[in-house]
Design a protein around this motif. Sequence first.
Motif, short mmCIF file in Angstrom:
data_model
loop_
_atom_site.label_atom_id
_atom_site.label_comp_id
_atom_site.label_asym_id
_atom_site.label_seq_id
_atom_site.Cartn_x
_atom_site.Cartn_y
_atom_site.Cartn_z
N GLU A 296 0.98 -1.27 0.03
CA GLU A 296 0.00 -0.03 0.11
C GLU A 296 0.93 1.16 0.14
O GLU A 296 0.41 2.14 -0.53
N GLU A 297 1.91 1.33 0.64
CA GLU A 297 2.70 2.47 0.79
C GLU A 297 3.35 2.62 -0.67
O GLU A 297 3.39 3.75 -1.17
N ARG A 298 3.80 1.77 -1.33
CA ARG A 298 4.20 1.73 -2.70
C ARG A 298 3.20 2.43 -3.76
O ARG A 298 3.46 3.41 -4.37
N GLN A 299 1.91 1.94 -3.29
CA GLN A 299 0.80 2.78 -4.35
C GLN A 299 0.67 4.15 -3.96
O GLN A 299 0.39 4.86 -4.78
N LEU A 300 0.66 4.25 -2.61
CA LEU A 300 0.56 5.67 -2.04
C LEU A 300 1.52 6.69 -2.48
O LEU A 300 1.22 7.74 -3.05
N LYS A 318 10.87 0.90 -12.34
CA LYS A 318 11.85 -0.24 -11.58
C LYS A 318 11.09 -1.39 -11.51
O LYS A 318 11.68 -2.52 -10.93
N GLY A 319 9.78 -1.51 -11.94
CA GLY A 319 8.96 -2.51 -11.69
C GLY A 319 8.74 -2.95 -10.20
O GLY A 319 8.50 -3.99 -9.89
N LEU A 320 8.68 -1.85 -9.34
CA LEU A 320 8.48 -2.03 -7.97
C LEU A 320 7.10 -1.64 -7.58
O LEU A 320 6.62 -1.66 -6.46
N LEU A 321 6.09 -1.14 -8.65
CA LEU A 321 4.92 -0.68 -8.02
C LEU A 321 3.83 -1.86 -8.15
O LEU A 321 3.35 -2.24 -7.19
N VAL A 322 4.07 -2.76 -9.33
CA VAL A 322 3.28 -3.89 -9.19
C VAL A 322 4.20 -5.17 -9.14
O VAL A 322 4.74 -5.34 -10.42
N LEU A 323 4.18 -5.81 -8.08
CA LEU A 323 5.11 -7.18 -8.39
C LEU A 323 4.82 -8.19 -8.95
O LEU A 323 3.40 -8.44 -9.23
N PRO A 324 5.66 -9.20 -9.57
CA PRO A 324 5.19 -10.60 -10.03
C PRO A 324 4.18 -10.95 -9.03
O PRO A 324 4.40 -11.16 -8.15
N GLY A 325 3.02 -11.59 -9.76
CA GLY A 325 2.07 -12.18 -8.86
C GLY A 325 1.07 -11.37 -8.34
O GLY A 325 -0.17 -11.83 -7.81
N GLU A 326 1.20 -9.90 -8.12
CA GLU A 326 0.12 -9.08 -7.66
C GLU A 326 -0.79 -8.45 -8.73
O GLU A 326 -0.40 -8.61 -9.99
N ASP A 327 -2.03 -8.22 -8.27
CA ASP A 327 -3.04 -7.90 -9.17
C ASP A 327 -2.85 -6.52 -9.67
O ASP A 327 -1.88 -5.83 -8.95
#
Length: 395
Positions: A296-300, A318-327
Amino acid sequence: MAKDGPNWEGLLKWSLAHSDGTGSNRNLSEEDRKWFMEAMQAQSVDVIKRMKEITLVMQTPEQVLEAQRVTPADIEDMLEELQEHVESIDMANDLHSIGGLVPLLGYLKNSHANIRAKAADVVTTIVQNNPRSQQLVMEANGLEPLLSNFTSDPDVTVRTKALGAISSLIRHNKLGITAFRLANGYAGLRDALGSESVRFQRKALNLIHYLLHENSSDCSVVSELGFPRMLLHLASSEDAEVREAALRGLLELARDKKGANDGGLGEEDEKLKQLLEERIKGISLMSSEDLEAAREERQLVDSLWNAHCNEPSSLREKGLLVLPGEDSLPPDVASKHFEPPLRAWAANQSTDGNSSTEKKQIPLLLGSGPPPEAANAQGTSSAEVNIDEQNSASR
């Protein structure tokens, strides 16, 4: 109620002895029937009767209770029991009818801090997602002692519990929000943000976010009171919940500024950008386990960067907002913070909420489904609708 607790083992043995699950039902002897009824009645409680008895105790002067050797701990236990009873919306509304609401509010001024705190807990349960009880507490002037405890009680636990009750009382309650504003409630929230109690900070931040989300015009008020600076400080807190709640508040202010209102962050704009750069750097250095916990902190951080700078954050690159396997990201990362549970369901079923004796429908009804031919006729689309409805009703 039996002193040693329910004799569940005895009831189970009796049930197994009278049915193996395969044979037809048999008639009970009069002796067996009498034993079974007595055993069940011994475990039942007349809730209204108990609430009336508790009300009588709450109406008794403190010096009389002391003369009868009733201790503050006894009062706390009594309030704990009352809180269990008023978890039902009907029982919560009935408390006023039997004369228990006013003396309960009187306990908010009790000389013992633990009793003041527990009384606020009970009020929270009564008014949460319950428009009728919210109205009754407002009419009984219950907001005044809650505000007094929230802003000036020497015990931080009492202040925290009072804030929790206020939050439940004014949520989805326009009159309550107006009264909170007029009573200089935002100044109290500002003081709470400066507290050393993390729990107190969390409750204050959650209420601030709710108020700003519901009333964007309040952004100018909190900006004038110096909230942006305090939110920026708390957004670097070591406590993850405080940090996320502060980011949610900053996001509301940034969106308000983007909408060309008079509020927003003002001179704190550059400090916000520095904060976000630091948070992005910190997130980039997190382990996989920490990244998952900080979803949630990443999204915020990304949403706040987008609102402030009008561009996506580097977390996306950097591919850190939505990690592999996350919706995929939900449209509103903060929507789950508005207390939705069972009380919200029941409150939404009431169209006017004017009758204190009106019985609420049971939220989950179990029964036989449609005939096979009808179910087949509905097809796949109907099944999908039912699944969607069940998902939306779940917590």
